[in-house]
Structure formats: C-alpha cells, structure tokens
Write a protein that holds these residues in place. Sequence first.
Motif, short mmCIF file in Angstrom:
data_model
loop_
_atom_site.label_atom_id
_atom_site.label_comp_id
_atom_site.label_asym_id
_atom_site.label_seq_id
_atom_site.Cartn_x
_atom_site.Cartn_y
_atom_site.Cartn_z
N LEU A 182 0.97 -1.19 0.04
CA LEU A 182 0.00 0.12 -0.11
C LEU A 182 1.09 1.27 -0.01
O LEU A 182 1.57 1.39 0.78
CB LEU A 182 -1.10 0.01 1.30
N ASN A 183 1.05 2.12 -1.09
CA ASN A 183 1.90 3.02 -1.33
C ASN A 183 0.89 4.49 -0.78
O ASN A 183 0.16 4.86 -1.44
CB ASN A 183 2.25 3.23 -2.35
N ASP A 184 1.10 4.77 0.67
CA ASP A 184 0.26 5.62 1.06
C ASP A 184 0.95 7.04 1.24
O ASP A 184 1.85 7.41 2.06
CB ASP A 184 -0.10 5.46 2.57
N ASN A 185 0.72 7.98 0.33
CA ASN A 185 1.18 9.42 0.28
C ASN A 185 -0.03 10.25 0.64
O ASN A 185 0.15 11.42 0.45
CB ASN A 185 1.72 9.78 -1.09
N GLY A 186 -1.26 9.84 1.24
CA GLY A 186 -2.23 10.46 1.49
C GLY A 186 -3.08 11.17 0.40
O GLY A 186 -3.79 12.00 0.77
N ARG A 187 -2.64 10.93 -0.96
CA ARG A 187 -3.20 11.66 -1.93
C ARG A 187 -4.00 10.94 -2.93
O ARG A 187 -3.23 9.72 -3.14
CB ARG A 187 -2.36 12.67 -2.29
N SER A 188 -4.80 11.39 -3.77
CA SER A 188 -5.08 10.80 -5.09
C SER A 188 -4.51 12.25 -5.90
O SER A 188 -3.19 12.31 -5.90
CB SER A 188 -6.51 10.77 -5.48
N TYR A 189 -5.13 13.00 -6.40
CA TYR A 189 -4.71 14.19 -6.91
C TYR A 189 -4.50 15.14 -5.69
O TYR A 189 -3.58 15.68 -5.46
CB TYR A 189 -5.72 14.85 -7.92
N SER A 190 -5.69 15.28 -5.22
CA SER A 190 -5.84 15.93 -3.79
C SER A 190 -5.93 14.96 -2.65
O SER A 190 -5.76 13.89 -3.01
CB SER A 190 -7.03 16.86 -3.99
N PRO A 191 -5.83 15.34 -1.66
CA PRO A 191 -5.94 14.79 -0.33
C PRO A 191 -6.78 13.57 -0.52
O PRO A 191 -8.16 13.83 -0.85
CB PRO A 191 -6.09 15.67 0.62
N THR A 192 -6.46 12.20 -0.22
CA THR A 192 -7.60 11.22 -0.35
C THR A 192 -8.62 11.43 0.72
O THR A 192 -8.25 11.82 1.78
CB THR A 192 -6.85 9.98 -0.16
N ILE A 193 -9.93 11.03 0.58
CA ILE A 193 -10.90 11.14 1.42
C ILE A 193 -11.52 10.00 1.93
O ILE A 193 -11.25 9.02 1.43
CB ILE A 193 -12.09 12.00 0.65
N GLY A 194 -12.24 10.02 2.83
CA GLY A 194 -13.23 9.17 3.48
C GLY A 194 -12.69 8.24 4.69
O GLY A 194 -11.37 8.45 5.30
N GLY A 195 -13.40 7.47 5.24
CA GLY A 195 -12.85 6.52 6.32
C GLY A 195 -11.65 5.87 6.20
O GLY A 195 -10.84 5.70 7.13
N ILE A 196 -11.40 5.32 4.97
CA ILE A 196 -10.11 4.65 4.68
C ILE A 196 -8.91 5.55 5.04
O ILE A 196 -7.96 5.32 5.33
CB ILE A 196 -10.39 3.96 3.36
N ALA A 197 -9.02 6.70 4.40
CA ALA A 197 -7.97 7.94 4.48
C ALA A 197 -7.60 7.96 5.68
O ALA A 197 -6.73 8.28 6.05
CB ALA A 197 -8.23 8.94 3.65
N GLU A 198 -8.83 8.14 6.34
CA GLU A 198 -8.60 8.61 8.19
C GLU A 198 -8.11 7.31 8.72
O GLU A 198 -7.24 7.44 9.41
CB GLU A 198 -10.07 8.94 8.58
N HIS A 199 -8.28 6.36 8.56
CA HIS A 199 -7.73 4.87 9.12
C HIS A 199 -6.20 5.05 8.77
O HIS A 199 -5.47 4.75 9.59
CB HIS A 199 -8.40 3.70 8.75
N LEU A 200 -5.91 5.16 7.57
CA LEU A 200 -4.62 5.43 7.29
C LEU A 200 -3.55 6.44 7.76
O LEU A 200 -2.51 6.21 8.38
CB LEU A 200 -4.50 5.48 5.51
N ALA A 201 -4.24 7.56 7.92
CA ALA A 201 -3.66 8.67 8.57
C ALA A 201 -3.37 8.20 10.04
O ALA A 201 -2.37 8.30 10.77
CB ALA A 201 -4.44 9.81 8.33
N THR A 248 -0.41 -10.42 3.00
CA THR A 248 -0.14 -9.41 3.81
C THR A 248 -0.03 -8.05 3.17
O THR A 248 0.16 -7.94 2.08
CB THR A 248 1.49 -9.52 4.32
N VAL A 249 -0.37 -6.96 4.06
CA VAL A 249 -0.45 -5.54 3.32
C VAL A 249 0.87 -5.03 3.89
O VAL A 249 0.92 -5.05 5.38
CB VAL A 249 -1.62 -4.82 3.97
N VAL A 250 1.59 -4.49 3.22
CA VAL A 250 2.82 -3.84 3.61
C VAL A 250 2.63 -2.36 3.61
O VAL A 250 2.31 -1.71 2.35
CB VAL A 250 4.17 -3.95 2.87
N HIS A 251 2.16 -1.56 4.54
CA HIS A 251 1.64 -0.10 4.68
C HIS A 251 3.05 1.00 4.38
O HIS A 251 3.81 0.91 5.43
CB HIS A 251 1.16 0.09 6.00
N VAL A 252 3.22 1.31 3.21
CA VAL A 252 4.42 1.98 2.94
C VAL A 252 4.17 3.28 2.91
O VAL A 252 2.87 3.81 2.35
CB VAL A 252 5.00 1.89 1.52
#
Length: 624
Positions: A182-201, A248-252
């Motif tokens: 999971l390549n988590d940079n917190g964004r699509s074009y703009s900040p990613t939205i929703g409960g999933i984004a909040e959980h990842l944050a 497994t999910v590797v949260h990067v």
Amino acid sequence: MTPPTAVSAVNLLRTASESRALRAMTAPQLAALAQEMRDLMLDVVARTGGHLGSNLGVVELTIALHRVYTSPYDRLLFDTGHQVYPHKLLTGRWNRFAELRKSGGLSGYASQAESEHDVIENSHASTVLSYADGLAKAYRLTGQDDRQVVAVIGDGALTGGMAWEALNNIAAAKDRRVTVVLNDNGRSYSPTIGGIAEHLAASREGTGEQPPGELFRSLGLGYLGPVDGHDITALEAALTEARTLGPTVVHVVTRKGFGYPPAEADDDEKFHAPGLFDPATGRKLPSTGTSWTGVFGKEMVRIGAERPDVVALTAAMMGPTGLAGFCDAYPERTFDVGIAEQHAMGSAAGLALGGLRPVLAVYATFLNRAFDQLLMDAALHRLGLTVVLDRAGVTGDDGPSHNGMWDLSILQVVPGLRIAAPRDAARLRSLLRAGIDIPDGPTVVRFPKGAVPEDLPAIGRIGELDVLSATGAQDVLVVAVGPLARAGIETAALLRAQGLGATVVDPRWVKPLDPALAALARRHRLVLVAEDSCRSGGVGDAVARLLRDADVDTPVRTFGIPAAFLEHAGRAQILDEIGLTSRHMARSATEFLARRSPMRWPLPVSLGGPHPLSSTTATRETAS
Ligand SMILES: Cc1ncc(C[n+]2csc(CCOP(=O)(O)OP(=O)(O)O)c2C)c(N)n1
Ligand SMILES: CC(=O)[C@@H](O)[C@H](O)COP(=O)(O)O
Ligand SMILES: [Mg+2]
C-alpha cells in the motif's frame, strides 16, 4: 561480483534489467541511483508531459521491490500504472525514457509490448488486487507456488470498491502468496478522502483508538508498517518479511513529489500530471486558450448561484474535471467520493431522490465503470441527474485506455437517457443548462480534452438540428457531432471544390436524434456522420437506424474511432490515422458519389433565413 560504482551501476541498469546489479549496490550507490532516476524523470516529464509526483514518490520503493523480488518470475503489479517510470528505468528502458509518451516511444503506463516486466496496462484505478488474486490462484493451480505476487496500490486507488472486492478474496486465501504494497502518500490528485484515508492517517501517525492496520488485520490479512517509503533498508526488511507470510499488507508511507521541492510544495496536486514545466523553477507553462474544462467549471459556478438545488460530485478529480471553482463557492454542495465512479453515480441517484440536482463530472473513459449504475439506478428510476464527460473522444497521449471513445456507443441502449455533444463553448453552456433543466431522466454532456475552439454560430435550425452551412445542391448531408462540426464545415468546402453541394448540421443532442434528420437525409444523395467516439454502435449507427426506421434509403457513411485500442500518440496524428479528418471524409464522399446515381429533391427553403444559395448562381453539377 565486485559492487559497481554508482555511475557504472546506472550504466549497467541503462542497458539491462539486472536485479542482480541492483542487489550488488551499496547504500551510497543506491542513493546515487535514486537521485539519477529522479533527475532523469524530472528532465523528461518536464518536456513530454506525463506523471511526475507519483513517480518521484516511489523511487526507493521500486528499487527495494526489484532488490527483494526477481521480476518477472515474481510478478510486480502496479495499480493504475501511472507510477511505473522507476520500474521502467530499472528494467532496461533507461535509454528509451526520453521518448516517453511519444508516438512509437515508451508508453506512459505499463506496456507488455515494451517489457516482460510489465503486466497491467489499463490505467484505470483499483484493479491491481484482482489481478493479484487471480495470478496467485493460477500459480497455485499450475504448481508455481514459489512465484511471489506483489501488488502495489495507492491510497487513492484503495478507495475504489473493486479493491475491496479483491481484498475480501485475498484475505480468505491464507495459503496464497500475495503481498499488497500500500503506497500511502495521503493523496489521489488531492488529499484522499473518507474513512479509509482517516484510518490510514491514524495508522501513519499512531493516533486513533485502533492499532495501525486494524482495518486489514480485522479481515484476516497480515499487516506490516507503517514503513518509511523512502528508506530502502527499512523497505527491504518489511518486504523480505512479507515474503515469508501469507497474504499481507505492507503499509508504505511515501511523499508524492518527493525530492523535487516545487512538487512537494504543490498543495493542489503535488505535480500529479503537471503538463509541461520549467524543471529549474517548477513553473508550469501556461496552456494556450480556454479549455473545455474551464468553460464547464465557470458555468457550473454561475449555475450554482442560480440553482441552489444543484450539487456536484467528483471521483477524486475535483481539479482535473473543473469542479474546483464550484467547490470553492459551494463547499457544502460538492462531494468528492474518492476513486469510486460506481458509488458516485449511485450517490448521485440518492441525491436526486432527495430532491437535489446532481452533476457528476468524470473523464469519459471512467464512465465505463459506472454504466450499470447509470442504467439501473439513474435511468430506470428516471432520475434527473447530469453526467459531464470530460476527455471525451481521442485524448491520445495517455494511450488506449484513456481515449473517451466508448460512451456514445454504450449509452445508446440506456432508455430515457439524453446525450448532448456541444461543438463550442456557447453550446456547452446552453446544453449543460438544458441538461440540468431536464427533470425526468439522466442527461449526459460530453466534450474533449484541451482548448475550446471559437464559437461556431448556426445559420439556421431544423428542430433540434443546428444548420451550420448549406451550399450548393443537396448532394451530401454532413452530420458533425460536437467539436467535429469544424471538420464538417471543412468537408463541405472540400466537396464544394469538387462541384458537390453539402449541408452541414450539428445535432447537438445525439440521443435521441431529432427525426427531422431523416427528412433532411431523404433530400440528399449521401449522409456522412462524423463522431469523436467509437464507430461501432455510435451516433453514425444511430443515424443509419433512424433512416431505416423512416424508410429513408439515403446511404450513410460513418466516420469515427475504430473498435480498437489505439497506441499512444498525439490526438491530431491519431485522427489522421483513423481517417477522422475533413480530407478523408470529403474524399470518401466524392469517390462514393462518383460511382452513384442522380440527384434528389431540392433542400427545404425554410432554414431560418434566406437559403445561402438564393444569393448565388450555384450550378447543379454532378460529380463527373
Ligand atoms: C477508475 C479511475 N478513475 C480515475 C482515475 C484518474 N486517476 C489517475 S491516478 C489517480 C490518483 C491515484 O491516487 P493513488 O492511487 O493514491 O496513487 P498516487 O498517484 O497517489 O501514487 C486518479 C484519480 C483513474 N486512473 N481510474
Ligand atoms: C492516470 C490518469 O487517469 C490521469 O491522470 C491521466 O493522466 C489523464 O489526465 P489528463 O487528461 O488530465 O492529463
Ligand atoms: Mg496516493
């Protein structure tokens, strides 16, 4: 094998896909390699266009992936594929990278034709985990259990429903080797939205009640992370551990635009697809003229002031679809639902049921995702909502999966749906308003990428049909859809030079077609239909069906996009290659008529003003 120096290692990589060379590199050499990769991508993308922020963000991740896994035996899959430039550089395409997105050059996405290391070419988000699930099942059934399947998915793509359909299956198969990066940079074009984004944050920052990754653990998946996505050592440790585990999910955690300050400072889109820019300053080169998207965006703000019931929806593309202005003006009436076009359409249906007037803006190619929702949730319930399709027609540089070429075909079968194709800004504004005013069914307004042409006024109106020109005898009726109106006018001029008369009409509404078109066609010897969409089942076929149903036997020739996946190239080049130009259409008509029989009845005089021929002594010439 003695570790090569950074430069010689890069040279080695420049010529071969050598994961062994990568594995032999020391940390300083890897850092030097990462910098060289960033410098090259910056230099090239600034000139060719393409994706920058996403690719700058996955340099270290991609290096680590190619050091821990052995592609292509192990399969490295990338969701959407807009972030595969580092992967291309590490798999033998360094010396071709300067040809990025050029005709005959490297695709801007993965390309099986380019390399055995490339798998998913579709550029449509949220599909990678389904491929991984299927591949892992295939390897299990074919005795290739030792092949690792690694799927890289962005936090944005993870907001797409298909990703969760796949995760549901992957989580249940403890014995299959799937690693989700999971390549988590917190964004699509703009900040990613929703409960999933909040959980990842919360997982990234160690806040919130749940332990990091609880969302995945609760499904039965392994979870490693969060891992610093710019620390190759940490990445390799996590990936190496993941190899030994079940699904497994590797949260990067990465930074979009990493290593290029102008991109990192770009709060809007982190240089996701910056267009052409000066790499020294990050200054984007101004686009020429007003864009179709800009005209739509401005009109939406005006409509929003007049119609408090109008609300807007986007699938994680607020800026690219022109809704940023509406959002700034009416934030409570604007909904970014994530990369979730199906949900966007379903939610728009809910908004309409609730008495509001939704406008959903998506790129035409991504509408494919939400066809069933448009059919069964909007049209079946005769809900008043409007779908605005940007990037309709040949877009070209983004390759086969991005051309907006399927909408006018698939939407023909949606009962009660109305489709408008404006030819210029004035018609976009008027047809958008007309579409939004239709209360008893969904409407679609489609327009292309890029600069909007000058307004092209009509000389008359027959029902819903705008007559754009009527010169000479009634030889050829040119039905020009949307922006191809200009090509229609040019076709008429070329025909005139051949002594053939032509009437050019813009239907404006391509579904349903105005029956007046059949009566007009009856008066001509040939009908040409030009559409910037797939010929198969498109407007041309609808015109032919309209004529058949009206017992009009005037022959119809359709010009559009073939039902094919078009290799990436510039729009103009593609239009010429597929014969969607005035030259091709005029020649086709001339050759056809040269083989055919005599004239038909005169054109009706009432074109909303004196027939342009009344002032000339046009001769009735038949093509020799
Ligand atoms: C179905 C679909 N909708 C929209 C897009 C347009 N799009 C391309 S990349 C992107 C953002 C992807 O975000 P993420 O997956 O987080 O990757 P990142 O760019 O952050 O690395 C979007 C919305 C798409 N490719 N596919
Ligand atoms: C990957 C994706 O779907 C878009 O980012 C694509 O690059 C088209 O975008 P533009 O047409 O806005 O350049
Ligand atoms: Mg992202």
